[in-house]
Design a protein around this motif. Structure first.
Motif, PDB file in Angstrom:
ATOM      1  N   ARG A 159       0.811  -1.209   0.000  1.00  0.00           N
ATOM      2  CA  ARG A 159       0.000   0.000   0.000  1.00  0.00           C
ATOM      3  C   ARG A 159       0.851   1.269   0.000  1.00  0.00           C
ATOM      4  O   ARG A 159       0.417   2.317   0.478  1.00  0.00           O
ATOM      5  N   ASP A 160       2.044   1.162  -0.518  1.00  0.00           N
ATOM      6  CA  ASP A 160       2.944   2.318  -0.574  1.00  0.00           C
ATOM      7  C   ASP A 160       2.385   3.355  -1.541  1.00  0.00           C
ATOM      8  O   ASP A 160       2.126   3.056  -2.712  1.00  0.00           O
ATOM      9  N   LEU A 161       2.216   4.590  -1.061  1.00  0.00           N
ATOM     10  CA  LEU A 161       1.722   5.688  -1.894  1.00  0.00           C
ATOM     11  C   LEU A 161       2.842   6.623  -2.339  1.00  0.00           C
ATOM     12  O   LEU A 161       2.578   7.594  -3.041  1.00  0.00           O
ATOM     13  N   VAL A 162       4.069   6.352  -1.932  1.00  0.00           N
ATOM     14  CA  VAL A 162       5.211   7.191  -2.291  1.00  0.00           C
ATOM     15  C   VAL A 162       6.008   6.529  -3.411  1.00  0.00           C
ATOM     16  O   VAL A 162       6.193   7.102  -4.490  1.00  0.00           O
ATOM     17  N   THR A 163       6.516   5.354  -3.149  1.00  0.00           N
ATOM     18  CA  THR A 163       7.114   4.528  -4.204  1.00  0.00           C
ATOM     19  C   THR A 163       6.108   3.406  -4.457  1.00  0.00           C
ATOM     20  O   THR A 163       6.135   2.380  -3.781  1.00  0.00           O
ATOM     21  N   VAL A 164       5.234   3.620  -5.391  1.00  0.00           N
ATOM     22  CA  VAL A 164       4.055   2.763  -5.560  1.00  0.00           C
ATOM     23  C   VAL A 164       4.466   1.343  -5.959  1.00  0.00           C
ATOM     24  O   VAL A 164       5.527   1.132  -6.577  1.00  0.00           O
ATOM     25  N   PRO A 165       3.654   0.339  -5.596  1.00  0.00           N
ATOM     26  CA  PRO A 165       4.058  -1.065  -5.744  1.00  0.00           C
ATOM     27  C   PRO A 165       4.463  -1.482  -7.149  1.00  0.00           C
ATOM     28  O   PRO A 165       5.311  -2.372  -7.300  1.00  0.00           O
ATOM     29  N   ARG A 166       3.888  -0.885  -8.176  1.00  0.00           N
ATOM     30  CA  ARG A 166       4.257  -1.320  -9.524  1.00  0.00           C
ATOM     31  C   ARG A 166       5.716  -1.023  -9.862  1.00  0.00           C
ATOM     32  O   ARG A 166       6.271  -1.558 -10.822  1.00  0.00           O
ATOM     33  N   GLN A 167       6.353  -0.169  -9.062  1.00  0.00           N
ATOM     34  CA  GLN A 167       7.774   0.109  -9.286  1.00  0.00           C
ATOM     35  C   GLN A 167       8.659  -1.082  -8.909  1.00  0.00           C
ATOM     36  O   GLN A 167       9.818  -1.158  -9.337  1.00  0.00           O
ATOM     37  N   ALA A 168       8.121  -2.005  -8.126  1.00  0.00           N
ATOM     38  CA  ALA A 168       8.912  -3.153  -7.696  1.00  0.00           C
ATOM     39  C   ALA A 168       9.385  -3.978  -8.886  1.00  0.00           C
ATOM     40  O   ALA A 168      10.511  -4.505  -8.879  1.00  0.00           O
ATOM     41  N   SER A 169       8.546  -4.102  -9.915  1.00  0.00           N
ATOM     42  CA  SER A 169       8.951  -4.898 -11.080  1.00  0.00           C
ATOM     43  C   SER A 169      10.103  -4.228 -11.819  1.00  0.00           C
ATOM     44  O   SER A 169      10.983  -4.906 -12.367  1.00  0.00           O
ATOM     45  N   ARG A 170      10.140  -2.892 -11.824  1.00  0.00           N
ATOM     46  CA  ARG A 170      11.259  -2.187 -12.453  1.00  0.00           C
ATOM     47  C   ARG A 170      12.536  -2.411 -11.653  1.00  0.00           C
ATOM     48  O   ARG A 170      13.623  -2.571 -12.209  1.00  0.00           O
ATOM     49  N   ALA A 171      12.390  -2.409 -10.334  1.00  0.00           N
ATOM     50  CA  ALA A 171      13.559  -2.603  -9.470  1.00  0.00           C
ATOM     51  C   ALA A 171      14.161  -3.987  -9.674  1.00  0.00           C
ATOM     52  O   ALA A 171      15.387  -4.136  -9.799  1.00  0.00           O
ATOM     53  N   THR A 172      13.326  -5.006  -9.714  1.00  0.00           N
ATOM     54  CA  THR A 172      13.845  -6.365  -9.870  1.00  0.00           C
ATOM     55  C   THR A 172      14.341  -6.617 -11.295  1.00  0.00           C
ATOM     56  O   THR A 172      15.207  -7.465 -11.510  1.00  0.00           O
ATOM     57  N   GLU A 173      13.823  -5.872 -12.246  1.00  0.00           N
ATOM     58  CA  GLU A 173      14.351  -5.984 -13.605  1.00  0.00           C
ATOM     59  C   GLU A 173      15.755  -5.407 -13.686  1.00  0.00           C
ATOM     60  O   GLU A 173      16.640  -5.951 -14.359  1.00  0.00           O
ATOM     61  N   LEU A 174      15.979  -4.284 -12.977  1.00  0.00           N
ATOM     62  CA  LEU A 174      17.291  -3.651 -12.984  1.00  0.00           C
ATOM     63  C   LEU A 174      18.286  -4.371 -12.075  1.00  0.00           C
ATOM     64  O   LEU A 174      19.503  -4.273 -12.271  1.00  0.00           O
ATOM     65  N   PHE A 175      17.767  -5.076 -11.065  1.00  0.00           N
ATOM     66  CA  PHE A 175      18.608  -5.843 -10.149  1.00  0.00           C
ATOM     67  C   PHE A 175      18.142  -7.300 -10.191  1.00  0.00           C
ATOM     68  O   PHE A 175      17.458  -7.777  -9.277  1.00  0.00           O
TER      69      PHE A 175
END
Length: 207
Positions: A159-175
């Motif tokens: 329920r993160d409203l600052v770094t919204v959850p859909r950003q997690a897929s970008r993070a794991t793609e880059l790492f």
């Protein structure tokens, strides 16, 4: 540190401290901007195991606009209310109003838990420069598989409203070496909303 406040210079300062103190291979953990910094350390090959909770740096252009447009007024409000923060945060309604962007259940938090963090946000002379670094600086760069010095764990609040959850897929793609952990019913501050779970994740991921 002195001079420009940027993600690069902040990461430089932490890397310099690790080197100067003879802490090569030390595990690192951070949240939000701190999460971005420890990921940048891992990308550089500095440290050991890494835990990043709700890290910044993975916004889309539109998400970044919303982030700046919503968080800057929130910081200005907290600064304006600096003198009455203890009284406001002592009340569940006050916590719900002030911290709705940061916590999934702010009314359940104790004043002792949130007051130091909120005061720090209000009092730090570098808050504005740090916001500029996040909103105007480059996005987080990634690390190809096999290039980080230890295990990388990324924790994200559903329920993160600052770094919204859909950003997690970008993070794991880059790492691609990273393991992703979801905090259920949790906002931007896992250490508030899921303190025991966050502590356990950090300890288990840095052994």
């Amino acid at each position: 540190m002195t001079g420009e406040v940027s993600i690069a210079t902040l990461t430089d300062s932490v890397a310099d401290f690790i080197r100067e103190q003879g802490l090569d291979g030390v595990s690192t953990a951070g949240q939000s901007m701190g999460g971005r910094i420890v990921l940048d350390l891992a990308r550089r090959g500095v440290g050991g195991d890494t835990v990043a909770l709700d890290p910044g740096g993975f916004w889309s252009r539109g998400e970044l606009v919303v982030f700046g447009a919503t968080l800057r007024p929130s910081i200005a409000l907290v600064r304006a209310l600096r003198g009455v923060l203890p009284a406001l945060l002592d009340n569940p309604v006050g916590r719900a109003l002030l911290l709705a962007q940061l916590s999934a259940r702010p009314w359940t938090l104790s004043p002792e838990t949130v007051l130091p963090d909120v005061r720090g946000l209000a009092d730090s002379p570098a808050t504005g420069a740090a916001m500029d670094a996040l909103t105007k600086g480059p996005k987080q760069q990634g690390a190809p598989a096999g290039t980080v010095p230890g295990r990388v764990t990324i924790g994200w609040g559903r329920r993160d409203l600052v770094t919204v959850p859909r950003q997690a897929s970008r993070a794991t793609e880059l790492f691609p070496d990273a393991v992703l952990h979801w905090f259920e019913r949790c906002g931007h501050f896992p250490q508030w909303d899921a303190a025991q779970e966050a502590t356990r994740l950090i300890l288990d991921s840095t052994r």
